[in-house]
Each structure stands twice: as structure tokens, then as C-alpha cells.
Design a protein around this motif. Structure first.
Motif, PDB file in Angstrom:
ATOM      1  N   HIS A 137      -2.813  -5.626   9.702  1.00  0.00           N
ATOM      2  CA  HIS A 137      -3.687  -4.521   9.701  1.00  0.00           C
ATOM      3  C   HIS A 137      -2.439  -3.504  10.399  1.00  0.00           C
ATOM      4  O   HIS A 137      -1.899  -3.730  11.299  1.00  0.00           O
ATOM      5  CB  HIS A 137      -4.524  -4.292  10.398  1.00  0.00           C
ATOM      6  CG  HIS A 137      -5.420  -2.980  10.640  1.00  0.00           C
ATOM      7  ND1 HIS A 137      -6.252  -2.506   9.849  1.00  0.00           N
ATOM      8  CD2 HIS A 137      -5.511  -2.279  11.758  1.00  0.00           C
ATOM      9  CE1 HIS A 137      -6.595  -1.353  10.402  1.00  0.00           C
ATOM     10  NE2 HIS A 137      -6.064  -1.025  11.484  1.00  0.00           N
ATOM     11  N   ASP A 164      -3.682   1.723   6.266  1.00  0.00           N
ATOM     12  CA  ASP A 164      -4.810   2.491   5.828  1.00  0.00           C
ATOM     13  C   ASP A 164      -4.719   3.769   5.304  1.00  0.00           C
ATOM     14  O   ASP A 164      -5.398   4.402   4.605  1.00  0.00           O
ATOM     15  CB  ASP A 164      -5.738   2.816   7.422  1.00  0.00           C
ATOM     16  CG  ASP A 164      -6.261   1.293   7.767  1.00  0.00           C
ATOM     17  OD1 ASP A 164      -6.394   0.427   6.778  1.00  0.00           O
ATOM     18  OD2 ASP A 164      -6.703   1.015   9.030  1.00  0.00           O
ATOM     19  N   GLU A 189      -9.917  -0.862   3.617  1.00  0.00           N
ATOM     20  CA  GLU A 189     -10.636  -1.343   4.844  1.00  0.00           C
ATOM     21  C   GLU A 189     -12.155  -1.407   4.562  1.00  0.00           C
ATOM     22  O   GLU A 189     -12.795  -2.766   4.559  1.00  0.00           O
ATOM     23  CB  GLU A 189     -10.519  -0.498   6.045  1.00  0.00           C
ATOM     24  CG  GLU A 189     -11.308  -0.890   7.153  1.00  0.00           C
ATOM     25  CD  GLU A 189     -10.963  -2.036   7.897  1.00  0.00           C
ATOM     26  OE1 GLU A 189     -11.782  -2.898   8.102  1.00  0.00           O
ATOM     27  OE2 GLU A 189      -9.669  -2.198   8.377  1.00  0.00           O
ATOM     28  N   THR A 190     -12.726  -0.437   3.966  1.00  0.00           N
ATOM     29  CA  THR A 190     -14.157  -0.438   3.518  1.00  0.00           C
ATOM     30  C   THR A 190     -14.635  -1.491   2.280  1.00  0.00           C
ATOM     31  O   THR A 190     -15.642  -1.755   2.243  1.00  0.00           O
ATOM     32  CB  THR A 190     -14.759   0.776   3.235  1.00  0.00           C
ATOM     33  OG1 THR A 190     -14.013   1.371   2.054  1.00  0.00           O
ATOM     34  CG2 THR A 190     -14.687   1.641   4.543  1.00  0.00           C
ATOM     35  N   PHE A 206     -14.115  -4.599   2.130  1.00  0.00           N
ATOM     36  CA  PHE A 206     -14.283  -5.739   2.819  1.00  0.00           C
ATOM     37  C   PHE A 206     -15.775  -5.728   3.191  1.00  0.00           C
ATOM     38  O   PHE A 206     -16.392  -6.931   3.574  1.00  0.00           O
ATOM     39  CB  PHE A 206     -13.519  -6.254   3.707  1.00  0.00           C
ATOM     40  CG  PHE A 206     -12.007  -6.715   3.241  1.00  0.00           C
ATOM     41  CD1 PHE A 206     -11.869  -7.906   3.175  1.00  0.00           C
ATOM     42  CD2 PHE A 206     -11.175  -5.749   3.107  1.00  0.00           C
ATOM     43  CE1 PHE A 206     -10.361  -8.282   2.641  1.00  0.00           C
ATOM     44  CE2 PHE A 206      -9.660  -6.085   2.763  1.00  0.00           C
ATOM     45  CZ  PHE A 206      -9.601  -7.416   2.294  1.00  0.00           C
ATOM     46  N   THR A 207     -16.513  -4.877   3.275  1.00  0.00           N
ATOM     47  CA  THR A 207     -17.869  -4.658   3.818  1.00  0.00           C
ATOM     48  C   THR A 207     -18.951  -5.290   3.028  1.00  0.00           C
ATOM     49  O   THR A 207     -18.624  -5.342   1.568  1.00  0.00           O
ATOM     50  CB  THR A 207     -18.257  -3.473   4.343  1.00  0.00           C
ATOM     51  OG1 THR A 207     -18.364  -2.516   2.902  1.00  0.00           O
ATOM     52  CG2 THR A 207     -17.501  -2.608   5.222  1.00  0.00           C
ATOM     53  N   ARG A 256      -5.373  -8.242  -1.443  1.00  0.00           N
ATOM     54  CA  ARG A 256      -6.167  -8.066  -0.269  1.00  0.00           C
ATOM     55  C   ARG A 256      -6.494  -9.040   0.445  1.00  0.00           C
ATOM     56  O   ARG A 256      -7.070  -8.979   1.656  1.00  0.00           O
ATOM     57  CB  ARG A 256      -7.709  -7.667  -0.933  1.00  0.00           C
ATOM     58  CG  ARG A 256      -7.914  -6.283  -1.593  1.00  0.00           C
ATOM     59  CD  ARG A 256      -9.255  -5.878  -1.414  1.00  0.00           C
ATOM     60  NE  ARG A 256     -10.363  -6.731  -2.169  1.00  0.00           N
ATOM     61  CZ  ARG A 256     -11.610  -6.742  -2.150  1.00  0.00           C
ATOM     62  NH1 ARG A 256     -12.101  -5.594  -1.653  1.00  0.00           N
ATOM     63  NH2 ARG A 256     -12.323  -7.640  -2.709  1.00  0.00           N
ATOM     64  N   TYR A 297      -4.510  -8.462   3.784  1.00  0.00           N
ATOM     65  CA  TYR A 297      -4.897  -7.391   4.565  1.00  0.00           C
ATOM     66  C   TYR A 297      -6.159  -7.813   5.707  1.00  0.00           C
ATOM     67  O   TYR A 297      -6.943  -8.284   5.196  1.00  0.00           O
ATOM     68  CB  TYR A 297      -5.383  -6.310   4.040  1.00  0.00           C
ATOM     69  CG  TYR A 297      -5.769  -4.983   4.370  1.00  0.00           C
ATOM     70  CD1 TYR A 297      -4.992  -4.120   4.913  1.00  0.00           C
ATOM     71  CD2 TYR A 297      -7.208  -5.150   4.904  1.00  0.00           C
ATOM     72  CE1 TYR A 297      -5.416  -3.111   5.734  1.00  0.00           C
ATOM     73  CE2 TYR A 297      -7.635  -3.844   5.408  1.00  0.00           C
ATOM     74  CZ  TYR A 297      -6.637  -2.795   6.020  1.00  0.00           C
ATOM     75  OH  TYR A 297      -7.206  -1.876   6.531  1.00  0.00           O
ATOM     76  N   PRO A 303      -9.093  -7.138   7.691  1.00  0.00           N
ATOM     77  CA  PRO A 303      -9.898  -5.880   7.885  1.00  0.00           C
ATOM     78  C   PRO A 303     -10.383  -5.818   9.168  1.00  0.00           C
ATOM     79  O   PRO A 303     -11.640  -6.318   9.665  1.00  0.00           O
ATOM     80  CB  PRO A 303     -11.143  -6.467   6.906  1.00  0.00           C
ATOM     81  CG  PRO A 303     -10.712  -8.037   7.007  1.00  0.00           C
ATOM     82  CD  PRO A 303      -9.470  -8.221   7.111  1.00  0.00           C
TER      83      PRO A 303
END
Length: 265
Positions: free
Chosen positions: A129, A134, A141-142, A144-145, A174, A177, A179
Motif C-alpha cells: 500500500h 491511492d 481502496e474502496t 475491497f469493501t 488487485r 494491493y 487494502p
């Protein structure tokens, strides 16, 4: 395809949109009577499939690297491994390790494998990260939510595709990366409502990339006594830098890892 190089820089919101526009231009050149607006979805699907193919060829090493890591992590065995540290039973363990050492060797029941677990191979976190990532890849980042995944699933059920949809990117790139915000949430949920009076950092090098996790733990458990073990002088310097740069106001001690052993074998 267009006599120019498309490098697939992962900035899908920009590059893929440009790619679709370029496809439309080329179609009009070939046949000016083509209704590019009426066939927008067809053209977009064609462009997306071609874009995925190009990305896959460019980054074909990525899935193989991930598969190789999955295979390697399964070769690590803790059979006949002996305890060398004294760890209280029923501790709450935040592990950066992919193996089941804490469960099998130290008989710990509450373990949060922050970067994934050998028993759940599809969820391994191998990436890193950075603020630069970003900024270059907004939304990664978002993505992965849980909320993002639920929205994507609902859209797919209704026949909608995300304009940034890229199967190869989603399934492979991804994976590399980290998160951080999501992992911070996991830490908060894990330690919440636990009566933790001592936090021991064991086997960690305290590199800057992981400071964010220590910051989150200290934020959640500010009153605990902290014991930072170290192996090398470099580790010890990293501890001091972490404490100073993050302005951690905690009660802590440092201990050489050898002083943490149960006994020599």
C-alpha cells in the motif's frame, strides 16, 4: 490494433474510456453508416473483451505468481514444530503470518490473519500500500469493501456492468494491493470489547509500511502495556522511529527476542 501502443496502465476509468472512443472512431472510418450510438453497448462489450485480452497478455505473469505463492505456502508444515515462546492461552492474536502456527503449535483460538491464511488461499494479500498508489488509482481502496462488492453483485444481477469493469484486473492485479483501510477495520472489530491489558509484538521488523497497523492497535487499546521485541539493532531503530514519528504516547518496553524464549532445544 490502432497503429499505436496501448500500455494498459491500470487507470481503467481513463484508459478504457479512451479505448472505447477509439474503437468507435475506427468503426466509423470503416463504415460511416454504422449507428455507433445505437450499438453503444455492443461496442463497449467488444472493447472490454479486447481490452481484457491485451491486459492479460501484458501481465500474464501475475496469475502465475499468485498461484506459485499459493502452492508454496501449502508446502510449509508446522508438524513436529516445538514452542519456543511463552504465549498465554486464549490470547487475541493479530498475525501477519499466512501459516497456522498459532493455531497448531500454540493452540490459540482467536487469531486474526491480517494478510490471509493458508486455509483460505483465495484471500491471501500479497501486495503493498502507498499514498502514491491511492492517488494514481482512486477507488481501488474502496473496491475491497463489502458495500462495493454487494453493489457490484446487485448491478450484475440486473444486467449492468461497471464502466471500469475489467475481469483480469479484478481477479489478479488487485490481489497485489494491500487494502489498508479495510485491514484497519478488521483490527478494530477484532480487538473491540476485549479486555486486553498487554500487547506483545513478536517477530516483527517494524517497517514503515506496517506502522499503520500499530497505530490502529494503539488507538483501539491506548491503556495497555506494550512490549516490543526485537532481533536486530535495525529492528530496535525501527521501533524508536515508529514511536517518535507517530508520536505514540504509550507505556512500552523493548526486549531482545532471545529473552522471550522458553528454553533452548
Amino acid at each position: 490494433m490502432f497503429g499505436e501502443e496501448w500500455n494498459c496502465r491500470l487507470d481503467l476509468s481513463r484508459d478504457f474510456s479512451k479505448f472505447i472512443d477509439k474503437v468507435k472512431e475506427e468503426i466509423v472510418k470503416l463504415d460511416s453508416s454504422t449507428d455507433i450510438y445505437g450499438n453503444h453497448d455492443l461496442i463497449k462489450d467488444f472493447a472490454l473483451n479486447h481490452f481484457n485480452d491485451v491486459v492479460k497478455k501484458e501481465y500474464i505473469w501475475i496469475p502465475y505468481l499468485y498461484i506459485s505463492f499459493q502452492e508454496w505456502i501449502q508446502t510449509i508444515t508446522v508438524e513436529n514444530t516445538k514452542k519456543i515462546y511463552e504465549i498465554e492461552e486464549n490470547s487475541a492474536v493479530v498475525s501477519f503470518n499466512y501459516t497456522d502456527t498459532m493455531e497448531e503449535v500454540y493452540q490459540q483460538n482467536e487469531v486474526l490473519h491480517l494478510h490471509g491464511f493458508v486455509r483460505e488461499l483465495e484471500d491471501l494479500v500479497l501486495g503493498f500500500h502507498s499514498k502514491e498508489l491511492d492517488e494514481k488509482l482512486p477507488g481501488l481502496e474502496t473496491s475491497f469493501t463489502k458495500e462495493h462488492k454487494e453493489m457490484g453483485k446487485a448491478s450484475a444481477e440486473h444486467g449492468f456492468k461497471s464502466p471500469n469493469s475489467n475481469k483480469f484486473h479484478d481477479e489478479n492485479i488487485r490481489r497485489f494491493y494491500k487494502p489498508v483501510n479495510l485491514l484497519k477495520d478488521l483490527i478494530e472489530s477484532f480487538v473491540k470489547n476485549k479486555n486486553i491489558h498487554e500487547v506483545i509484538a513478536l517477530g516483527h521488523s517494524y517497517n514503515k509500511i506496517d506502522w499503520v497497523y500499530f497505530k490502529e492497535i494503539i488507538r483501539c487499546i491506548p491503556e495497555a502495556k506494550y512490549l516490543f521485541s526485537y532481533f536486530s539493532q535495525n529492528d530496535r531503530e525501527n521501533i524508536k522511529n515508529m514511536i517518535f514519528n507517530n508520536k505514540f504516547d504509550v507505556n512500552y518496553d523493548e526486549i531482545h527476542v532471545d529473552n522471550f524464549k522458553i528454553k533452548e532445544y
